[in-house]
Scaffold this motif. Structure first.
Motif, PDB file in Angstrom:
ATOM      1  N   PRO A   1      28.341  28.327  21.701  1.00  0.00           N
ATOM      2  CA  PRO A   1      28.093  29.781  21.808  1.00  0.00           C
ATOM      3  C   PRO A   1      28.744  30.432  23.022  1.00  0.00           C
ATOM      4  CG  PRO A   1      26.072  28.619  21.237  1.00  0.00           C
ATOM      5  CD  PRO A   1      27.075  27.579  21.617  1.00  0.00           C
ATOM      6  N   MET A   2      29.176  29.632  24.004  1.00  0.00           N
ATOM      7  CA  MET A   2      29.805  30.200  25.185  1.00  0.00           C
ATOM      8  C   MET A   2      31.310  30.408  24.986  1.00  0.00           C
ATOM      9  SD  MET A   2      27.755  28.054  28.135  1.00  0.00           S
ATOM     10  CE  MET A   2      28.402  29.036  29.494  1.00  0.00           C
ATOM     11  N   LEU A   3      31.841  29.932  23.866  1.00  0.00           N
ATOM     12  CA  LEU A   3      33.259  30.129  23.564  1.00  0.00           C
ATOM     13  C   LEU A   3      33.468  31.497  22.930  1.00  0.00           C
ATOM     14  CD1 LEU A   3      34.156  26.665  21.964  1.00  0.00           C
ATOM     15  CD2 LEU A   3      34.675  27.442  24.298  1.00  0.00           C
ATOM     16  N   PRO A   4      34.665  32.080  23.058  1.00  0.00           N
ATOM     17  CA  PRO A   4      34.955  33.333  22.348  1.00  0.00           C
ATOM     18  C   PRO A   4      34.778  33.141  20.838  1.00  0.00           C
ATOM     19  CG  PRO A   4      36.678  32.830  23.936  1.00  0.00           C
ATOM     20  CD  PRO A   4      35.791  31.624  23.876  1.00  0.00           C
ATOM     21  N   GLN A   5      34.419  34.201  20.139  1.00  0.00           N
ATOM     22  CA  GLN A   5      34.169  34.092  18.713  1.00  0.00           C
ATOM     23  C   GLN A   5      35.389  33.568  17.954  1.00  0.00           C
ATOM     24  OE1 GLN A   5      31.063  34.646  17.295  1.00  0.00           O
ATOM     25  NE2 GLN A   5      32.073  33.583  15.591  1.00  0.00           N
ATOM     26  N   ALA A   6      36.569  33.981  18.380  1.00  0.00           N
ATOM     27  CA  ALA A   6      37.790  33.515  17.708  1.00  0.00           C
ATOM     28  C   ALA A   6      37.928  32.001  17.800  1.00  0.00           C
ATOM     29  CB  ALA A   6      39.016  34.194  18.309  1.00  0.00           C
ATOM     30  N   ALA A   7      37.538  31.425  18.930  1.00  0.00           N
ATOM     31  CA  ALA A   7      37.591  29.975  19.095  1.00  0.00           C
ATOM     32  C   ALA A   7      36.507  29.296  18.264  1.00  0.00           C
ATOM     33  CB  ALA A   7      37.442  29.608  20.565  1.00  0.00           C
ATOM     34  N   GLN A   8      35.302  29.877  18.253  1.00  0.00           N
ATOM     35  CA  GLN A   8      34.228  29.315  17.426  1.00  0.00           C
ATOM     36  C   GLN A   8      34.623  29.268  15.959  1.00  0.00           C
ATOM     37  OE1 GLN A   8      30.176  30.761  18.143  1.00  0.00           O
ATOM     38  NE2 GLN A   8      30.847  31.678  20.087  1.00  0.00           N
ATOM     39  N   ASP A   9      35.325  30.305  15.514  1.00  0.00           N
ATOM     40  CA  ASP A   9      35.726  30.380  14.108  1.00  0.00           C
ATOM     41  C   ASP A   9      36.746  29.314  13.739  1.00  0.00           C
ATOM     42  OD1 ASP A   9      34.054  32.557  13.832  1.00  0.00           O
ATOM     43  OD2 ASP A   9      35.649  34.049  13.993  1.00  0.00           O
ATOM     44  N   CYS A  10      37.401  28.729  14.734  1.00  0.00           N
ATOM     45  CA  CYS A  10      38.412  27.700  14.467  1.00  0.00           C
ATOM     46  C   CYS A  10      37.813  26.309  14.282  1.00  0.00           C
ATOM     47  CB  CYS A  10      39.422  27.646  15.619  1.00  0.00           C
ATOM     48  SG  CYS A  10      40.571  29.031  15.657  1.00  0.00           S
ATOM     49  N   ILE A  11      36.568  26.121  14.679  1.00  0.00           N
ATOM     50  CA  ILE A  11      35.967  24.785  14.630  1.00  0.00           C
ATOM     51  C   ILE A  11      35.769  24.364  13.170  1.00  0.00           C
ATOM     52  CG2 ILE A  11      33.942  23.406  15.244  1.00  0.00           C
ATOM     53  CD1 ILE A  11      33.605  25.251  17.680  1.00  0.00           C
ATOM     54  N   GLY A  12      36.485  23.337  12.783  1.00  0.00           N
ATOM     55  CA  GLY A  12      36.427  22.852  11.405  1.00  0.00           C
ATOM     56  C   GLY A  12      37.280  23.638  10.432  1.00  0.00           C
ATOM     57  N   ARG A  13      38.064  24.598  10.935  1.00  0.00           N
ATOM     58  CA  ARG A  13      38.902  25.429  10.068  1.00  0.00           C
ATOM     59  C   ARG A  13      40.256  24.767   9.831  1.00  0.00           C
ATOM     60  NH1 ARG A  13      40.775  31.668  11.522  1.00  0.00           N
ATOM     61  NH2 ARG A  13      41.986  32.075   9.632  1.00  0.00           N
ATOM     62  N   VAL A  14      40.725  24.801   8.589  1.00  0.00           N
ATOM     63  CA  VAL A  14      41.981  24.170   8.207  1.00  0.00           C
ATOM     64  C   VAL A  14      43.122  25.181   8.283  1.00  0.00           C
ATOM     65  CG1 VAL A  14      43.210  22.987   6.333  1.00  0.00           C
ATOM     66  CG2 VAL A  14      40.754  22.599   6.662  1.00  0.00           C
ATOM     67  N   HIS A  15      44.247  24.768   8.826  1.00  0.00           N
ATOM     68  CA  HIS A  15      45.440  25.617   8.785  1.00  0.00           C
ATOM     69  C   HIS A  15      45.832  25.810   7.313  1.00  0.00           C
ATOM     70  CE1 HIS A  15      49.579  26.958   9.219  1.00  0.00           C
ATOM     71  NE2 HIS A  15      49.359  27.149  10.514  1.00  0.00           N
ATOM     72  N   PRO A  16      46.232  27.028   6.910  1.00  0.00           N
ATOM     73  CA  PRO A  16      46.595  27.253   5.502  1.00  0.00           C
ATOM     74  C   PRO A  16      47.606  26.242   4.966  1.00  0.00           C
ATOM     75  CG  PRO A  16      46.488  29.343   6.666  1.00  0.00           C
ATOM     76  CD  PRO A  16      46.321  28.280   7.705  1.00  0.00           C
ATOM     77  N   ASP A  17      48.567  25.830   5.792  1.00  0.00           N
ATOM     78  CA  ASP A  17      49.575  24.871   5.343  1.00  0.00           C
ATOM     79  C   ASP A  17      49.042  23.436   5.308  1.00  0.00           C
ATOM     80  OD1 ASP A  17      51.348  26.929   5.051  1.00  0.00           O
ATOM     81  OD2 ASP A  17      52.405  26.561   6.929  1.00  0.00           O
ATOM     82  N   GLY A  18      47.850  23.229   5.821  1.00  0.00           N
ATOM     83  CA  GLY A  18      47.227  21.910   5.758  1.00  0.00           C
ATOM     84  C   GLY A  18      46.181  21.801   4.661  1.00  0.00           C
ATOM     85  N   GLN A  19      45.971  22.893   3.914  1.00  0.00           N
ATOM     86  CA  GLN A  19      44.906  22.911   2.914  1.00  0.00           C
ATOM     87  C   GLN A  19      45.156  21.909   1.791  1.00  0.00           C
ATOM     88  OE1 GLN A  19      42.030  24.918   3.279  1.00  0.00           O
ATOM     89  NE2 GLN A  19      41.322  23.470   1.730  1.00  0.00           N
ATOM     90  N   GLU A  20      46.408  21.761   1.381  1.00  0.00           N
ATOM     91  CA  GLU A  20      46.684  20.828   0.285  1.00  0.00           C
ATOM     92  C   GLU A  20      46.376  19.392   0.687  1.00  0.00           C
ATOM     93  OE1 GLU A  20      50.024  19.849  -3.082  1.00  0.00           O
ATOM     94  OE2 GLU A  20      50.722  20.508  -1.126  1.00  0.00           O
ATOM     95  N   ALA A  21      46.762  19.007   1.903  1.00  0.00           N
ATOM     96  CA  ALA A  21      46.444  17.663   2.386  1.00  0.00           C
ATOM     97  C   ALA A  21      44.935  17.440   2.386  1.00  0.00           C
ATOM     98  CB  ALA A  21      47.006  17.468   3.790  1.00  0.00           C
ATOM     99  N   PHE A  22      44.188  18.463   2.789  1.00  0.00           N
ATOM    100  CA  PHE A  22      42.725  18.402   2.782  1.00  0.00           C
ATOM    101  C   PHE A  22      42.208  18.244   1.360  1.00  0.00           C
ATOM    102  CE2 PHE A  22      38.544  20.229   2.433  1.00  0.00           C
ATOM    103  CZ  PHE A  22      37.880  19.915   3.618  1.00  0.00           C
ATOM    104  N   ASP A  23      42.696  19.075   0.443  1.00  0.00           N
ATOM    105  CA  ASP A  23      42.174  19.088  -0.928  1.00  0.00           C
ATOM    106  C   ASP A  23      42.437  17.772  -1.654  1.00  0.00           C
ATOM    107  OD1 ASP A  23      41.305  21.666  -0.514  1.00  0.00           O
ATOM    108  OD2 ASP A  23      42.991  22.607  -1.540  1.00  0.00           O
TER     109      ASP A  23
END
Length: 338
Positions: free
Chosen positions: A216-238
């Motif tokens: 919670p002490m991180l900026p919201q933009a950084a919090q939103d990145c936790i566990g978020r996949v880069h769009p170009d990495g989505q296929e590897a994830f799927d």
């Protein structure tokens, strides 16, 4: 025909071109000829060794167009993450605090530097050229590694992990890195990832904060990145999610991207692949699309093929398929439906 095979030293120039085009964050594929040469030689040695249990081996594969001899992608297996140096991650779990007097118990998510995932087999280095994304050949490049593990199980751990590249902007900025790592290195995200690929993940990780980072002490933009996949990495994830991999409580320490985990014997292409024998046949009444591999080590090959397979019987393969797989009558092969 496109085929997955072990990398060779002659692949170096084309492999460096693939590295140049790969996504920022794929640190196992550095755009540096000496590093790539060392990785190729290390892989060749790993394929040659008689291995009875997982160690430091690194198995590097390329996707080759047999007609043009052009490389279209690459992928990799590290037999044991953390064998030679600590494999660092950030553990994302609640830090619980309790006050008996106030009758309050509260959990705050916190990121802690750890090397809990050491000892697992690591899938990494996945890159396919854009023209082949969302095709059967992306599946082949990723899942051929799993068929290889099925054929040579003693070389690998009983659990597999992979780190999916986290979010960064088109300009190469990572909000997570800017909020966390940049304070300790004063380096842009892309440069930190480049150094990680060229040098060592460990020396960067050792400069990271040793105490928990309260989310919670991180900026919201950084919090939103936790566990978020880069769009170009989505296929590897799927692809791996369909294999049975799941996210856990660990994220990448540079960009906050998710880590996927699966028990080896529960992975679809390992648990459900069928082992049989090859039978050359010039006429095949194709009824389904499959991933097919031989069970070789140094001469490992895997392809996508239209086949008619009946469980318990030899697998009929057209002559060009046999040539691509380097198999003949009675050779062991492995397959799974695409």
């Amino acid at each position: 025909m496109l085929v997955v095979r072990p990398v060779q030293l002659t692949d170096l120039p084309q492999l460096q071109q693939l590295a140049r085009e790969s996504l920022v964050g794929v640190t196992s594929l550095p755009d540096d000829s000496e590093c790539l040469r060392d990785k190729i030689l290390d892989s060749c040695t790993s394929f040659e060794h008689n291995v009875q249990s997982p160690g430091p081996e690194n198995y590097f594969f390329v996707l080759e167009d047999l007609a043009t001899r052009r490389l279209r992608g690459c992928s990799e297996i590290l037999a044991t993450a953390g064998f030679s140096e600590p494999f660092y991650s950030l553990r994302n779990r609640d830090f619980n605090s309790t006050s008996r007097e106030l009758n309050i118990e509260h959990g705050v998510p916190a990121l802690s530097l750890c090397h809990d995932l050491g000892g697992h087999t690591l899938l990494r280095g996945f890159h396919v050229e854009p023209a082949l994304t969302h095709t059967a050949f992306s599946e082949l490049l990723s899942r051929a590694r799993l068929l290889f593990i099925a054929a040579h199980a003693r070389r690998f751990s009983d659990a597999l992990i992979t780190e999916i590249v986290g979010y960064s902007s088109d300009e190469g900025h990572s909000p997570f890195w800017d909020a966390v790592g940049k304070h300790f290195f004063d380096l842009p995200y892309a440069e930190a990832e480049r150094l990680c690929g060229l040098e060592s993940r460990a020396f960067l990780a050792e400069l990271m904060p040793q105490y928990p980072i309260y989310v919670p002490m991180l900026p919201q933009a950084a919090q939103d990145c936790i566990g978020r996949v880069h769009p170009d990495g989505q296929e590897a994830f799927d692809i791996l999610a369909r294999e049975g991999f799941e996210t856990n409580s660990y994220v990448d320490l540079f960009d906050g991207g998710p880590t996927l985990f699966a028990r080896t014997d529960a992975i679809r292409s390992i648990a459900q692949s069928q082992a049989t024998e090859a039978r050359p046949d010039s006429q095949i009444d194709a009824r389904g699309r499959y991933l097919v591999s031989n069970d070789s080590l140094e001469n490992y090959r895997a392809i996508v093929a239209e086949l008619d397979y009946i469980a318990g019987r030899p697998l009929c393969l057209a002559p060009e398929m046999c040539a691509a797989l380097k198999v003949s009558e009675g050779s062991p092969v492995r397959l799974i439906a695409l």
